[in-house]
Structure formats: C-alpha cells, structure tokens
Write a protein that holds these residues in place. Structure first.
Motif, short mmCIF file in Angstrom:
data_model
loop_
_atom_site.label_atom_id
_atom_site.label_comp_id
_atom_site.label_asym_id
_atom_site.label_seq_id
_atom_site.Cartn_x
_atom_site.Cartn_y
_atom_site.Cartn_z
N TRP A 61 37.48 -133.06 -62.64
CA TRP A 61 38.86 -132.69 -62.38
C TRP A 61 39.77 -133.79 -62.91
O TRP A 61 39.45 -134.97 -62.82
CB TRP A 61 39.09 -132.54 -60.88
N GLY A 92 44.10 -134.89 -63.14
CA GLY A 92 45.46 -134.57 -62.73
C GLY A 92 46.27 -135.81 -62.48
O GLY A 92 45.89 -136.91 -62.88
N GLU A 100 42.61 -122.35 -58.26
CA GLU A 100 41.91 -123.24 -59.20
C GLU A 100 42.56 -124.61 -59.35
O GLU A 100 42.31 -125.32 -60.33
CB GLU A 100 41.76 -122.57 -60.58
N GLU A 101 43.40 -125.00 -58.40
CA GLU A 101 43.99 -126.33 -58.39
C GLU A 101 43.50 -127.07 -57.15
O GLU A 101 43.67 -126.58 -56.03
CB GLU A 101 45.52 -126.25 -58.40
N SER A 111 43.86 -130.04 -54.68
CA SER A 111 44.85 -131.02 -54.25
C SER A 111 44.29 -131.79 -53.06
O SER A 111 43.38 -131.31 -52.37
CB SER A 111 46.17 -130.36 -53.87
N SER A 117 47.29 -133.50 -57.43
CA SER A 117 46.88 -132.15 -57.82
C SER A 117 46.07 -132.27 -59.10
O SER A 117 46.51 -132.93 -60.05
CB SER A 117 48.09 -131.25 -58.05
N LYS A 163 43.22 -130.28 -62.02
CA LYS A 163 42.65 -129.07 -62.61
C LYS A 163 41.26 -129.41 -63.15
O LYS A 163 41.04 -130.51 -63.66
CB LYS A 163 43.51 -128.58 -63.77
#
Length: 164
Positions: free
Chosen positions: A28, A30, A138-139, A141, A160, A162
C-alpha cells in the motif's frame, strides 16, 4: 483471495486463520499527516506491506518519508495474529527502539481493526497507543492516537493508502 500476490511465494497457501484480515495483504502507498501537542505538524509518504508465509499470522512492514524532501522518517515492522473469536494480537518494533504489544478486535465484514496497546516498551515518554485501520472502497486508512507522561490520548497520525 483472488488477485492477492503478497505471499512469500505464490505457491504458499494462505493459512485459514488469516483469511478474515487477508484484505490487508499486499503493498500500500499513500500520504499521511502527523502532529501532537508537543511537536510541529508534518506530512509524509508511506509504504505498508502485509505478507504471509503460510503460518497463522501476517508480517507487517512500514516506512515513511518526508512529503516534500523524500528524506526517510520512520520505519516499523511486526506481526498481526488474528484469532477465531474476532480478537487480534499485534507486535510492532519501531526504528526508534520503541516496541508495542497491542490487542484488539477485527470485524471481517466491516473491514475494521481496532488496536489498543497492552505494553509500550523501551519508551521514556509514551504511555499508550491506539491504532484503527479501515478499508473502504479499496482505500486503507488508519488513525493513531498516543498518550505520553504529559498528555492524555491525542490524535498523532492519520493516512490514506491505495494498493499498488
């Protein structure tokens, strides 16, 4: 789980115990923001990785960099161990030398994990840490709160991310 290739080897079957939180598997990326009453606010870029080896836990690594300069900031790693009763145990070792033993709950349907420190080790000032992770559309956080010798539980980090 189809589409997830974040295992040590694609040939390693996922342990059934991690299935309820297998949505975390993968890498991930972000951005996040941090602050605390005793420090200046800051922004960062972050990479998280959740992987498995076929055992009943998920391995976790995290790295952050300053948003503007790209200078390395923080790193931590650990293990997440979900239990069949909806509880979860997490151990995290930070690059600062601090160690967290956290317990909490997960909701596989809502895709929410709530963690509360049982022990914060090798910390002269930090007394308590909470972490809440959520996956929505699909995010991924999260929010981290922290208490010190001088402050009650306060917001510290939020980000957050992705899947990449």
């Amino acid at each position: 789980m189809e589409g997830v290739t974040a295992t040590a080897s694609p040939d390693i079957p996922m342990h059934p115990a991690i299935a309820p939180i297998s949505y975390l598997l993968g890498t991930w990326k972000g951005q996040g923001e941090g602050g605390f009453p005793t420090i200046n606010s800051f922004s960062y870029v972050e990479h998280l990785n959740f992987s498995h080896s076929g055992k009943p836990f998920i391995a976790y690594t995290q790295k952050t960099w300053k948003l503007n300069s790209g200078e390395p900031m923080h790193a931590e790693s650990g293990f997440w161990r979900p239990k069949p009763d909806g509880s979860i145990e997490v151990v995290i070792s930070q690059s600062t030398g601090l160690v967290e033993v956290q317990k909490g709950t997960y909701d596989a349907e809502e895709k929410v994990i709530k963690l509360q420190s049982e022990l914060v080790g090798n910390a002269s000032k930090v007394r308590e840490i909470t972490r809440v992770f959520k996956l929505v559309d699909e995010e991924l956080s999260y929010e981290v709160q922290m208490a010190t010798n001088l402050t009650s539980l306060q917001p510290h980090l939020k980000a957050s991310l992705k899947r990449i």
